[in-house]
Design an enzyme around this catalytic site. Sequence first.
Site, PDB file in Angstrom:
ATOM      1  N   HIS A 110      -4.513  -5.869 -18.298  1.00 17.44           N
ATOM      2  CA  HIS A 110      -4.443  -6.881 -17.233  1.00 17.44           C
ATOM      3  C   HIS A 110      -5.780  -7.624 -17.052  1.00 17.44           C
ATOM      4  O   HIS A 110      -5.820  -8.850 -17.024  1.00 17.44           O
ATOM      5  CB  HIS A 110      -4.092  -6.241 -15.883  1.00 17.44           C
ATOM      6  CG  HIS A 110      -2.824  -5.448 -15.880  1.00 17.44           C
ATOM      7  ND1 HIS A 110      -1.739  -5.767 -16.635  1.00 17.44           N
ATOM      8  CD2 HIS A 110      -2.471  -4.331 -15.195  1.00 17.44           C
ATOM      9  CE1 HIS A 110      -0.768  -4.900 -16.415  1.00 17.44           C
ATOM     10  NE2 HIS A 110      -1.194  -4.005 -15.550  1.00 17.44           N
ATOM     11  N   GLY A 158      16.057   3.797 -13.968  1.00 19.51           N
ATOM     12  CA  GLY A 158      14.712   4.372 -13.746  1.00 19.51           C
ATOM     13  C   GLY A 158      13.939   3.593 -12.690  1.00 19.51           C
ATOM     14  O   GLY A 158      14.448   2.644 -12.080  1.00 19.51           O
TER      15      GLY A 158
HETATM   16  O1  LIG Z   1       0.358  -1.967 -14.542  1.00 19.33           O
HETATM   17  C1  LIG Z   1      -0.073  -1.462 -13.531  1.00 19.33           C
HETATM   18  O2  LIG Z   1      -0.231  -2.222 -12.418  1.00 19.33           O
HETATM   19  C2  LIG Z   1      -0.174  -1.631 -11.133  1.00 19.33           C
HETATM   20  C3  LIG Z   1      -0.686  -2.653 -10.131  1.00 19.33           C
HETATM   21  O3  LIG Z   1       0.141  -3.753 -10.150  1.00 19.33           O
HETATM   22  P1  LIG Z   1       0.218  -4.732  -8.887  1.00 19.33           P
HETATM   23  O4  LIG Z   1       1.170  -5.771  -9.339  1.00 19.33           O
HETATM   24  O5  LIG Z   1       0.693  -3.921  -7.725  1.00 19.33           O
HETATM   25  O6  LIG Z   1      -1.163  -5.248  -8.669  1.00 19.33           O
HETATM   26  C4  LIG Z   1      -1.023  -0.373 -11.093  1.00 19.33           C
HETATM   27  O7  LIG Z   1      -0.865   0.287  -9.849  1.00 19.33           O
HETATM   28  C5  LIG Z   1      -0.602   0.559 -12.198  1.00 19.33           C
HETATM   29  O8  LIG Z   1      -1.485   1.688 -12.249  1.00 19.33           O
HETATM   30  C6  LIG Z   1      -0.627  -0.110 -13.550  1.00 19.33           C
HETATM   31  O9  LIG Z   1       0.001   0.745 -14.512  1.00 19.33           O
END
Ligand SMILES: O=C1O[C@H](COP(=O)(O)O)[C@@H](O)[C@H](O)[C@H]1O
Length: 761
Positions: free
Chosen positions: A240, A12
């Site tokens: 996050h 995936g």
């Molecule tokens: O977990 C997620 O994170 C991404 C952004 O991650 P990054 O490491 O590129 O800052 C976010 O685009 C996504 O929507 C979200 O599910």
Amino acid sequence: IHTYIVIIGGTGDLARKYLWGSALQLFVQHYNENCTFSFYAGARVTQDTGHKALGHILENVQCGARDQKCEKLRPTFIENTKYVMLKTDEHYKELCDQYGSGTKTDENIQQIFYLSVPSSAYQSVSKNIHTNCRRDFISTTRVVLEKPFGHDKHSAEVQAAVIGQYFNDNEVRRVDHYLAKSVSKQILSFRSVNRDNVESLLSNEFVDRVEIVMKEQIGVKGRIDFYDQTGVIRDVMQNHLTELLALVAMELPMNMSAENIEQYKLRLLSQVTPVNKDAILTGQYMEYIKEAREEVKNTSQSMLTPTFSAVLLNINSARWRRVPFILTSGKHMDERSSHIRILFREREFCVSGCVDGNSTFTKYPRQLVFQIGHGHVPSAGILVSRSLFKPKWPPGMNELPMTSKDSRIHGQSPGDFYYAVPTNDIPAYTTVVSDLYNDVRETFVSANRMLALWDIRDNVLQDTQSGAPRLYKKYEAENLHFVAEGMKLKYLSEDLISHFVQQEESRSQHVIIPHTFRNRTLVCKSTQKLLSDLALYIYACALTAVNNRGDFHLALSGGRTPVVLFKEIVSNYPMFPSEQTHIWQVDERCASHDSEHSNFLSILSNLVNFVHIPYFNIHPMPVDFAGKICDPENRGDNLYEKLINQNVPLGIFDLILLGLGTDGHTASLFPGVKQIEDSIKFVSLISKKDNSNIDRMTLLPPLINKAREVTVLVTGVEKFDILHKISSINSVTTEFPITLISPVSGNLSWFIDLEAWTGYS
Ligand SMILES: O=C1O[C@H](COP(=O)(O)O)[C@@H](O)[C@H](O)[C@H]1O
């Protein structure tokens, strides 16, 4: 030690983009004759298809420039990486029965299962692992889960309980890749080596506010199916950004053991207090609804999905009381940056001779910034205003002179910062995989913490879905600028865009078309656009159903309008999953199947003959028993009901397509006919004669209302009156049988053309 690493969902997206590259790095770091690995990519597709897909992925998993060690070991890594079909219990057994065959008897053996699959599959996959892959000789088992960890606290508890049936807490690792970012990893160490300076400054005595930001320029096109259920708050703020908040706001333990860190974080999270709903703002980029309609379906929920949000949080502790923590995140923003910015109070004021009477003297702004990713800095790192203090850098950080093409960084000139970057800026997933292997617990989210994070969302953010988000243009922050006033957040400007959108709509169409009709989703367009939207919608429903359940059960009404729709599907969707589609009838006239009155004949000659649906997937209503048409003795209605129960899982159709008659009838549910009130039966013969004096067989409301999706297609100026009659009827009345249609947990969408809506042709 020998480690089996099984990535389920191994072909995936996540696996392709991040996990296999990280697995290669793990292998390069640790592989030697005493430390060996077997990697498996598991998925539901056949051995042959999966093997090819994996081969393709591994070809693209490359080493960094001039990494000779990696180049040397890469072929061995590929040799040790295999595809396994993991669809049934038996497949798991076969996989785990191989364990031990190539290993030494006294070897320490561990297994890691990375579940890179939709969370709806967690239960079955966990059960399969538990039942088939526990062996006495395996010292350690880990299962790794990706978000979403539920949709709210309750569903998160259910998910945790389900997983808990098979694995104890110590065996489960929940990933939040923001904890694995190189700078996030340094926050506690930075605080610790600067304990003397920083810890006394981090309090309400000195801190003016803390901004925690994750702005992205990408949107969510391509993953709206997922995003529509989450929105920005559940997707990134609840996890996050709140994890980042905990890293800067928690008390700093003297002993930085994983247990202490966990306890201190839990304590901090329990102190985050509910805020007034005036402290939450939401926004949505303008193209979102259009993208949602194209990709999944037009749900009324999409209108409310925030793609931007700002929220002000309080921490009820002596250290932080009254300091606003402002979390902001959005898609299609004007810039890409993720950071934590701690701004300290001004301690010097201009008293006389101030420019423009401005009495605040901002010559020396003081801030501490953890730049987690991107932004205007050359690379992610830690920035400390020179006017704040001279920092010590923890091991693994390198001080650099700050150079930037931008003249201002976080409002200061670049040279005004001390700046250091991680010596090795390791991609987050490489750290995730490495920390899994090395059992670094603080990179993962414990079950307790995951629930504490949900508490914050459930208590604090529950009102966010209640209002429509403010619209904004892609890459333009203008309509989203906001200010904090006390404990409230307020947009700075009038909502210019939606004012503009509404004016434009009314100017071009002379009507304002709402997003809903009878409290359900409304799509209202010119006939041709409407039919092409509906065809797309049907296609999207079919793909979703086939992906989620394997088959697509579609029930079709008769009449003229669907014929044009069928043509739209046939000519535009050659990839329609016809092999997995089952066609059912909503209603049928009591006439032989080759009669001009037969709805079935119309479905056959306008749709089924063109899309190659297997004949055993076509389920005509049994109205014709060897020439005996709708003979009550044959109980064709009971037979159809039985057929539905046998073939349609739980009797829940994926999509039922209805129409609306000028008298308010739908299906063959005519006003005043007593059978339509039957609350138990699913199918019935209707003896009411229509214009052609023919009896009917029809699905009944109790069955229709179980469906996942119901659409009502209404076209033509002659439908204007009935639409406007039923628009104001809130009750259910057999006088207008369409009012009996109200899916219990599914969606009802109205597809109405402009003629029917306006009464003008
Ligand atoms: O977990 C997620 O994170 C991404 C952004 O991650 P990054 O490491 O590129 O800052 C976010 O685009 C996504 O929507 C979200 O599910």
